[in-house]
Design a protein around this motif. Structure first.
Motif, short mmCIF file in Angstrom:
data_model
loop_
_atom_site.label_atom_id
_atom_site.label_comp_id
_atom_site.label_asym_id
_atom_site.label_seq_id
_atom_site.Cartn_x
_atom_site.Cartn_y
_atom_site.Cartn_z
N ILE A 1 0.66 -1.27 -0.14
CA ILE A 1 0.04 0.11 -0.09
C ILE A 1 0.81 1.24 -0.10
O ILE A 1 1.78 1.51 0.74
N LEU A 2 0.88 2.18 -1.00
CA LEU A 2 1.60 3.51 -0.90
C LEU A 2 0.94 4.43 -0.68
O LEU A 2 1.69 5.31 -0.10
N ASN A 3 -0.50 4.67 -0.76
CA ASN A 3 -1.21 5.97 -0.39
C ASN A 3 -2.47 5.60 -0.13
O ASN A 3 -3.00 4.66 -0.55
N LYS A 4 -3.07 6.51 0.73
CA LYS A 4 -4.50 6.34 0.91
C LYS A 4 -4.99 7.78 1.38
O LYS A 4 -4.45 8.42 1.96
N LYS A 5 -6.32 7.90 0.85
CA LYS A 5 -7.31 9.37 1.33
C LYS A 5 -7.98 8.92 2.25
O LYS A 5 -8.64 7.67 2.39
N LYS A 6 -8.52 9.91 2.72
CA LYS A 6 -9.70 9.79 3.96
C LYS A 6 -10.88 9.11 3.36
O LYS A 6 -11.46 8.28 4.11
N ASN A 7 -11.10 9.24 2.10
CA ASN A 7 -12.37 8.66 1.70
C ASN A 7 -12.37 7.34 1.31
O ASN A 7 -13.04 6.47 0.78
N GLY A 8 -11.00 6.73 1.49
CA GLY A 8 -10.82 5.15 1.18
C GLY A 8 -10.20 5.05 -0.17
O GLY A 8 -9.80 3.74 -0.42
N THR A 9 -9.97 6.04 -1.03
CA THR A 9 -9.42 5.67 -2.21
C THR A 9 -7.69 5.44 -1.99
O THR A 9 -7.20 6.27 -1.42
N LEU A 10 -7.22 4.49 -2.56
CA LEU A 10 -5.86 4.11 -2.37
C LEU A 10 -5.12 3.66 -3.36
O LEU A 10 -5.81 3.34 -4.58
#
Lengths: 75, 681
Positions: A40-49
């Protein structure tokens, strides 16, 4: 746990894909199979990753991430 | 004899760059019959050997899930393709080999082009280019499309391979040494499955041959039947129940990847997955907080350059056009050419077509920027960055890509909506994309805002883009509320490695767009100019004085003008140009030039004349702004409507889209004019 619950910067092993058939098939074609290692490289608050599998990065929405079940963390 | 080569490969593998490296700008772009997927064809000559190159759409596999995949597969199977050139991104060999295995299974000669070898070396990886062809049974040639290395060797191999067919036999053990299978498939086929599947393939193959003795490559068809491939099952109905108890697709994919892992194990060394450059750039561009502001900043810069630098170059174009128009006028007058013909050429064609050509610099810069965003790999990051916001509109972040492309041209933007999986999401995107202000509308904004808004011209023009985006968002929200949205917003998109954009690829991309624009100026706008000119010079009583009452144009305009007067557009000239603008939006500008008899509408002199003429009839800045809003929102152009019809495959949705755009445009223009009148009257 699911891919959505994974932590940024850690690697995991895919255990199972529980998604609608066409979506699951698309992921399999990209090489996301049971036993494959994902990071996992990155993740946003809304769950998109953003995750990496077999050397390629993909961005996926929350609903898909929820359907990818992970086994244990990998070194 | 020309060798027919089909270029196939994953998206982002550099296939188009490699294709362009051979064909240059001499390529023929058309659509595949019946669909709007682009088909590129080119010719190439090497050592007295003629090659016909066809660029197939980029795909990850050859199943029949998407239109692109079906096309690629049908083309290879049915057409006279001599060699399949599989372009592989060697820096992510593993995933690219999946398509390669599927292509090899098709049974035609395959040559692998190991592209991006420069990146492989840069990262310190090594590929055993001797062992790889041995294991796959096909030649693998290292190339770099960007640095143009290995190109001759590759074509030489292709030519050789076309003649000799398969001359490498696979040499690998394929894991299952203990196979009890009676045939020695390993000598014949590259991809050999486990015993259970191989038995079933044999069974299905025998049955297929019995029912269809002429079938080409029965093994491939048998594998597709095992995958429950709808298309093949429909085409070759044979009794399957006793052999096929379920779909074996997952098993087949798994076993292919098992084999790929073996190949990687033996052929790829120093597998270095860290690509620090991309990670560093991504740290900023896909940052939790900074991602969105960075994107907005980039877009602001794009528009800033489009308007400022574009306008500066445009000034020079205008001088040229002035000079040309005067010159032609004098020449025609001194040659005593028929006066009507003189008028047609100077007032009709030069005023119409010439006025449009001066916008070439603005459009060039806009498309250059879009090409850079696409080729660098940033476009897919935008999908990630926008996914949250788009989610609130019930769309996936991916739907933002067609919208962004809509700033360039609505036609390819509507086509790009095809990448969305959910049909409802697609429809929604197709309905809102035309509100994204395309480059053809730019001449209208530039002309009217520089005529009426002086130093605020740029702000006025830029506000159109904001209004367009706002209307698109409101439309999506309204559809979401009405429950028309799919709501299953499933983003899944590859984020390719960042790379320095290739000058050659960018050049060809932009050149294609410029060529389209010039062609449009030479055909649609040319014809529309003549028609508008004719409508203005002829009436029921024969020829009338240009622009006068009594012409057909005036009659049509005057009939419809009252309808548009609540929007401040109740002028017959405006009505005529708006109708003509359905052919192409630029025609609104060219028609205005013809209507007011101004040969170079964009020059300072031309604008002064026009402002004076408009002001005399009570047309003020407010009317101009209402006109800009109307032009922003009403039907993009005939070509866009045609594309919407093709992509939705429904007359109903095409009509809905037309009526909706007209309705929204009218409503917004009326609102602007009526509310504005309260403040400015």
């Amino acid at each position: 746990m699911t891919l959505l619950q994974g932590e940024i910067g850690k690697s995991y092993q895919v255990q199972e894909i529980r998604l609608q058939e066409t979506t699951a098939r698309r992921l399999q074609i990209l090489g996301l199979l049971s036993g494959t290692r994902v990071e996992i490289l990155n993740k946003k608050k809304n769950g998109t990753l953003i995750f990496k599998v077999r050397g390629t990065r993909y961005a996926i929405g929350k609903r898909i991430a929820e359907g990818i079940l992970l086994g244990g963390e990998q070194p | 004899m020309s060798v027919h080569v089909a270029f196939v490969g994953n998206p982002n593998c550099g296939k188009t760059t490699l294709f362009n490296a051979y064909t240059g700008a001499r390529l023929k772009v058309a659509n595949w019959p019946g669909v709007t997927v682009e088909k590129k064809e080119g010719a190439f000559r090497y050592h007295n050997q003629q090659f016909k190159l066809v660029d197939l759409p980029g795909t990850y596999s050859l199943t029949s899930y998407t239109m692109e995949e079906k096309l690629a597969r049908q083309y290879i199977l049915e057409d006279e393709v001599d060699v399949i050139l599989d372009v592989i991104d060697a820096s992510c060999l593993e995933r690219n080999l999946y398509l390669a295995l599927q292509l090899i299974e098709l049974g035609k000669p395959v040559v692998l082009a190991l592209n991006m070898m420069d990146i492989v070396q840069e990262r310190g990886m090594e590929i055993d280019t001797h062992r790889l062809p041995e294991m796959l049974g096909v030649p693998a040639i290292p190339v770099s499309a960007r640095k143009k290395t290995g190109l001759d060797v590759l074509m030489h191999t292709v030519a050789h391979h076309a003649e000799n067919g398969r001359d490498i036999f696979p040499d690998h053990h394929h894991g299952n040494k203990e196979s009890t299978h009676i045939h020695d498939h390993h000598k014949e086929f590259v991809m050999v499955y486990g015993d259970e599947i191989e038995d079933k393939i044999d069974g299905l193959q025998a049955r297929l041959l019995e029912a269809y003795p002429d079938i080409v490559n029965p093994r491939w068809h048998a594998i597709k039947l095992l995958e429950n491939d709808e298309e093949i099952m429909r085409k070759y109905p044979i009794p399957l129940e006793d052999i096929l108890d379920r779909s074996y697709e997952t098993d087949i994919i798994n076993q292919k990847y098992d084999f790929i892992e073996e190949v990687i194990e033996e052929c790829l060394f120093n597998k270095n997955e860290k690509s620090q450059r991309t990670d560093r750039i991504d740290a900023l561009l896909t940052h939790r907080i900074w991602g969105l502001p960075v994107f907005l900043g980039i877009m602001a810069m794009v528009f800033f350059f489009t308007f400022t630098v574009g306008d500066w170059i445009k000034g020079w174009f205008e001088l040229g056009l002035d000079w040309f128009s005067d010159g032609v006028g004098h020449l025609l007058a001194s040659a005593h050419i028929n006066e009507m013909l003189q008028s047609l050429i100077v007032d009709g064609i030069i005023a119409g077509v010439g006025g449009i050509l001066t916008f070439l610099p603005n459009i060039f810069i806009l498309f250059l920027a879009l090409a850079l965003l696409e080729d660098s790999g940033y476009m897919s990051r935008v999908a990630y960055v926008m996914d949250g916001i788009m989610g609130k509109l019930g769309l996936s972040g991916r739907a933002f890509i067609p919208m962004l492309l809509g700033f360039g041209c609505t036609v390819p933007a509507v086509m790009a909506s095809r990448t969305l999986e959910d049909p409802k999401d697609r429809l929604k995107t197709i309905l809102i994309t035309p509100f994204m202000s395309c480059s053809a509308r730019l001449p209208i904004y530039v002309l009217f805002s520089s005529m009426f808004f002086g130093k605020y011209a740029m702000v006025a023009a830029f506000s159109m883009y904001v209004i367009g985006l706002g209307v698109a968002i409101l439309t999506a929200l309204a559809m979401q509320r009405l429950g028309k949205g799919g709501g299953k917003y499933n983003l899944l998109i590859e984020l390719p490695e960042f790379k320095r954009p290739s000058a050659h690829t960018i050049f060809i991309y932009v050149w294609e767009k410029i060529k389209d624009y010039l062609t449009k100026a030479g055909t649609t706008i040319f014809l529309a100019s003549i028609i508008v000119w004719a409508l203005l010079n002829f009436g029921p009583g024969g020829m009338v004085e240009m622009g006068a009452q009594g012409s057909f144009g005036a009659m049509i305009g005057q009939t419809l003008a009252p309808l548009l007067s609540p929007a401040g557009l109740g002028y017959w000239q405006v009505v005529v140009s708006l109708i003509a603008g359905i052919a192409a939006k630029e025609v609104v500008v060219s028609s205005m030039g013809i209507l007011y008899g101004i040969s170079n509408i964009n020059s300072a002199k031309g604008m002064e004349t026009m402002v004076a003429a408009l002001a005399a009839s009570g047309f003020t800045g407010l009317n101009a702004y209402a006109l800009m809003v109307f032009c922003l929102l009403y039907i993009p152009c005939a070509a866009a409507i045609g594309t919407i019809k093709k992509e939705t495959n429904s007359w109903k949705w095409m009509c809905v889209s037309i009526l909706f755009q007209l309705g929204v445009a009218y409503l917004m223009a009326v609102l602007v004019y009526q509310i504005g009148s309260l403040f400015f009257s």
